[in-house]
Design a protein around this motif. Sequence first.
Motif, PDB file in Angstrom:
ATOM      1  N   ARG A  36       0.837  -1.203   0.000  1.00 47.77           N
ATOM      2  CA  ARG A  36       0.000   0.000   0.000  1.00 47.77           C
ATOM      3  C   ARG A  36       0.874   1.256   0.000  1.00 47.77           C
ATOM      4  O   ARG A  36       0.603   2.224  -0.712  1.00 47.77           O
ATOM      5  CB  ARG A  36      -0.901   0.009   1.240  1.00 47.77           C
ATOM      6  CG  ARG A  36      -2.185  -0.804   1.100  1.00 47.77           C
ATOM      7  CD  ARG A  36      -2.891  -0.947   2.428  1.00 47.77           C
ATOM      8  NE  ARG A  36      -3.214   0.348   3.032  1.00 47.77           N
ATOM      9  CZ  ARG A  36      -3.443   0.516   4.338  1.00 47.77           C
ATOM     10  NH1 ARG A  36      -3.377  -0.526   5.170  1.00 47.77           N
ATOM     11  NH2 ARG A  36      -3.748   1.701   4.799  1.00 47.77           N
ATOM     12  N   LEU A  40       1.027   4.213  -2.834  1.00 48.52           N
ATOM     13  CA  LEU A  40       0.781   5.606  -2.473  1.00 48.52           C
ATOM     14  C   LEU A  40       1.944   6.500  -2.890  1.00 48.52           C
ATOM     15  O   LEU A  40       1.753   7.604  -3.400  1.00 48.52           O
ATOM     16  CB  LEU A  40       0.567   5.724  -0.954  1.00 48.52           C
ATOM     17  CG  LEU A  40      -0.852   5.478  -0.433  1.00 48.52           C
ATOM     18  CD1 LEU A  40      -0.847   5.398   1.086  1.00 48.52           C
ATOM     19  CD2 LEU A  40      -1.796   6.594  -0.890  1.00 48.52           C
ATOM     20  N   ASP A 109      -0.866   6.529   7.368  1.00 53.51           N
ATOM     21  CA  ASP A 109      -1.925   7.467   7.760  1.00 53.51           C
ATOM     22  C   ASP A 109      -1.639   8.858   7.192  1.00 53.51           C
ATOM     23  O   ASP A 109      -2.537   9.522   6.664  1.00 53.51           O
ATOM     24  CB  ASP A 109      -2.037   7.542   9.288  1.00 53.51           C
ATOM     25  CG  ASP A 109      -2.592   6.247   9.883  1.00 53.51           C
ATOM     26  OD1 ASP A 109      -3.154   5.440   9.116  1.00 53.51           O
ATOM     27  OD2 ASP A 109      -2.441   6.061  11.107  1.00 53.51           O
ATOM     28  N   GLU A 112      -1.997   8.782   3.303  1.00 52.08           N
ATOM     29  CA  GLU A 112      -3.395   8.618   2.893  1.00 52.08           C
ATOM     30  C   GLU A 112      -4.194   9.900   3.131  1.00 52.08           C
ATOM     31  O   GLU A 112      -5.089  10.236   2.353  1.00 52.08           O
ATOM     32  CB  GLU A 112      -4.023   7.431   3.632  1.00 52.08           C
ATOM     33  CG  GLU A 112      -3.572   6.095   3.033  1.00 52.08           C
ATOM     34  CD  GLU A 112      -4.040   4.891   3.836  1.00 52.08           C
ATOM     35  OE1 GLU A 112      -4.436   5.072   5.010  1.00 52.08           O
ATOM     36  OE2 GLU A 112      -3.974   3.771   3.302  1.00 52.08           O
ATOM     37  N   SER A 116      -5.895  11.829   0.027  1.00 52.17           N
ATOM     38  CA  SER A 116      -7.349  12.050   0.018  1.00 52.17           C
ATOM     39  C   SER A 116      -7.713  13.510  -0.250  1.00 52.17           C
ATOM     40  O   SER A 116      -8.819  13.814  -0.680  1.00 52.17           O
ATOM     41  CB  SER A 116      -7.955  11.596   1.347  1.00 52.17           C
ATOM     42  OG  SER A 116      -7.471  12.398   2.406  1.00 52.17           O
TER      43      SER A 116
END
Length: 459
Positions: A36, A40, A109, A112, A116
Motif C-alpha cells: 500500500r 501511495l 496514515d 493517505e 485524500s
Amino acid sequence: MEAIVSAIASDFVNRFISFLMKKCGSQQNLETKMERLQNLLLKVHMIVEEAEGRYITNSKMLLQFKKIVKAMYQGYHVMDIIKHRTLCGSRHEEENAAIRHDQLQNTLDSLETIASSITEFVFLLGGCERMSPKPYDTYLYFDNFMFGRQMEKQQVINILLQENLLHFSPTVLPIIGPTRVGKRTLVAYVCNNEMVRSHFSSILHLNGENIRKMECESFSKKRDLVVVQFTADTDDENWKKFYASCTHMGRGSKIIVVSRIERISRFGTVRPIHLNSLSHEEYSYLFKVLAFGSTNPEEHPQMVSIANELSVLLGGSFVAVNVFADIFRKNHVHLWLHVLKKYRKMIRKNFSEFKEHPKLLLDKEHHIDITKLASSSSPLHLMPPNCEDNQSKRSLTKVMFSDFIADSVVIPKENFELVTWESRIPPYRKFVNIVSNYDDEMNFHHTEVPHKKRQKLDK
C-alpha cells in the motif's frame, strides 16, 4: 507422570503453533502495508514531478506542495528502513517488528491523508503554465545541488515576475542561509529560467564590496535584475546610496541580495527566503539515489546499511553528498566500508578535539582534523573551503578528494590543495581547501595559508 508430560508437551506445541501463526499473520500484514505504501508513493511522486514542471503562483498551493513533498520523502525513508531491517534481521525480532508496524502505520496514515485531499491540488495544477525543460533538469537532475527546493524556486520566480509595489522602486528580495546550502545555485537556476531571462533586459551580478562604486549611470533605463552577493555586512549609508542609484533602472526592475548574514535581510522590501539544510529524509533519499545510480539497492543490503549510516554522519552537507556518492558509484562494497570506518574515526577525532561535528566547524570557518581520512604519518588539518577563481594561480600541489580518501595518491609532505568538488551546473563552483601538513602544533599555527578568494558571480 505421563499425563503431566503429555499436557506440558501439548501446551508447548499449541503455543508454538500460535506463535508461528501470529508471526506469519504479522509478516503478511507487513507485506500488505508495504505494498500500500509503495502504491501511495508512486501516486504522490507522480504528482510531485508534474508540479515541479509547472509555474505555481498560488501561495496556498505552494504550502500544500511543500506538505506533499515532505510526506513523500518521509514515506521513502520509512520504506527503506523497514526493507533493510527485514532483509538483515535482528536478535530482537519481536520488538523490531512492533516498531516497524508502528512506523509504517503512521506513515501510511500521513500519506493517505495527503492523497485524500490532493484532488483539488491536481485540478488547480492543470491550470498552471508548463516550464520549458532544461537539459540539466532532466539528465543531471540528481547529480547537482538542484535537488529539492521546489517551493523556494517557485517563490523566487513569482516575486521576480510580479509588478513592484512602488512602480519605480525596485523590489529587494533577500535570500539568506548558512554556507554551502545552495543559495547561489538557487539564484543561478532562477536566472537561467526562460521566463525570467525573457522578462529582464539584462542580469547584473555584483559583490557587496563593490556597491559603493556603483553610480546611477552604471544602470540602464531598461528593466534589469541585479544580484548582489554579500560576504560581510555593510552600513546603511552605502546601501541607501546604492538603492537610490537602482531607482534609475527601468520600471519592474528587481534586486536579489544573497548572504549567510541574517542582518542583510533588513535591506529587503519583501519577506526574505531562508535556505537551510535538507531534512534527514530528503538528504538520505538524495544520497542513495546518487550513490546507487542504476543499481537496485535491494540487491545490496550491506551497502544500504552503509549508506544509511553515512547519510547521518555527513551532517547534511551538499558538497559531501556529491563527493561520496561519486566515489561510491564507481566502487564496490569493500571501499564503502573502508570509507565509512575512516569517516567514523574522523568525526570522533573532531568531537574529541573541537567538541563539534566537522560540518558545523567548517560552517563557522574553523579548520578540521582530517588525519584519519588519509594514510599519513603526520597530522593534517583542512582549512575552511573557498571557491577557486578561474584566474587564480597557486603553486601548491593539487589533490583530488576521491584519490585522497581512497588512498590512491601519495600525500604531499608540504601544504597542498584538496579539490573537494566541482559543480557541473551554474555557477560552476569549484570547492577547494588548503590542507596544512604539520608535524607539531607550533608549526601549524605559523603555517601561512593563502587567503580565500570569493568567486564573482557572472552571468
